[in-house]
Write a protein that holds these residues in place. Structure first.
Motif: not given
Length: 353
Positions: A127-151
């Motif tokens: 999950l570390s890769f130069d996404v935008d091509g600027d020569g620097a490694a970028d971090s890929l991550q995500w948060d899991q969230i739950t809405d008021d309806d449970g989704y």
């Protein structure tokens, strides 16, 4: 509830509502009703004949054709002087495409496409890769969230930039690519699993700071190259079947090369599947534009699907037919000639749920 996660992988087995199946005998008859209309009718059948032995395969879906988006560019020139003096020629202005080619030559990143398969390997190193091509490694991550309806949903990040992926629980595959060079953005394709086992792929554009969301795709990406992209998905017609569809990159999008999904379940190609369907009442089908019925006891397997339109099937003797179907949004599932699909088969259809 909000939980920070870098990767959690779950492989799914089914998506929408479908049904279970059982085996039967090998006898096969056709009740033939001549008609050019694909839908079955309620008229009585007057002729009973043996199953045709022709090996000619029916049409299995025509490839999608995408209209060309090319447009001609009209060159603009200044009118020449019409005075009595010798005419003075005014040079033609360059066309927009010529100006673009001169000012911004095409550049292609040799590190793309970059395929990250997270179904079996959840290492943070992926999950570390130069996404935008600027020569620097970028971090890929995500948060899991739950809405008021449970989704559940995912907040997907590249460094500190975030975009919301609706109704997504887990990330399966990430593909970083450049489908349209020199558009100022990198394409990020994120395949996720959602509630009830649904699978889909979000298409994101990232310019180094901001996201733009484009139209997504069904299924997850199993293979990716500059020439061919293979999606896998679970199709709910005559049961639930693991299937594939091929796309090709074109003009910044992924364009399907066929209108149908192909069944890739184990045992379908050689008719050894445990989920063979056995007909228990006359089943309306078409072959070469002629409507007919497959008789009780005939054993079949689906081989190709176009959702809410038809399923191409093969019998145990190798004959190929098409079944026209419609999905009923009132909770009745797939309908064949106004009758639920599972009512046509002994034990229903496989993977009912």
């Amino acid at each position: 509830m909000r939980v920070k996660r870098f990767i959690t992988i779950i492989t799914v087995a089914a998506t929408l509502c479908c049904f279970g199946c059982a085996g039967g005998n090998d006898s096969e008859e056709l009740l033939v009703l001549t008609s050019d209309v694909p839908a079955a009718t309620s008229e009585s059948v007057s002729v009973i004949v043996p199953a045709p032995l022709s090996t000619e395969a029916p049409p299995m879906g025509e490839p999608n054709t995408v209209p060309s988006s090319d447009s001609s560019l009209t060159e603009v020139s200044n009118a020449a002087s019409t005075s009595e003096a010798a005419p003075v020629e005014t040079p033609q202005s360059a066309s927009p495409s010529e100006i673009l080619q001169t000012a911004t030559p095409q550049t292609v990143r040799d590190d793309l496409p970059h395929f990250i398969d997270l179904r079996k390997n959840n290492s943070d190193d992926l999950l570390s890769f130069d996404v935008d091509g600027d020569g620097a490694a970028d971090s890929l991550q995500w948060d899991q969230i739950t809405d008021d309806d449970g989704y559940m949903h995912l907040e997907f990040f590249v460094n500190d930039s975030m975009v919301l992926l609706d109704y997504s629980n887990w990330v399966l595959v990430i593909v970083i690519c450049d489908l349209l060079p020199n558009d100022g953005a990198t394409d990020i394709l994120v395949s996720t699993e959602g509630d009830f086992g649904s699978i889909g792929t979000s298409h994101l554009l990232f310019d180094g700071n901001n996201f733009e969301t484009k139209l997504g795709y069904g299924g997850y990406i199993a293979e990716f190259s500059d020439e061919k992209v293979v999606f896998h998905d679970f199709i709910n017609m005559l049961g639930t079947w693991y299937s594939s569809r091929i796309y090709t990159p074109k003009n910044g999008e992924l364009v399907p090369t066929t209108e149908y999904y192909t069944n890739i379940e184990s045992g379908v190609s050689d008719f050894t599947s445990e989920d063979i369907l056995t007909i228990k009442m006359p089943l309306p089908v078409t072959k070469d534009g002629v409507q007919m019925y497959l008789a009780e006891g005939v054993r079949i397997l689906p081989v190709a699907f176009v959702f809410d339109e038809y399923v191409d099937i093969v019998t145990e003797s190798g004959e190929e037919y098409r079944i026209y179907m419609k999905y009923d949004n009132n909770g009745y599932g797939n309908m064949i000639n106004g009758i639920r699909e599972d009512d046509y088969f002994e034990g229903g259809v496989p993977f009912e749920g």
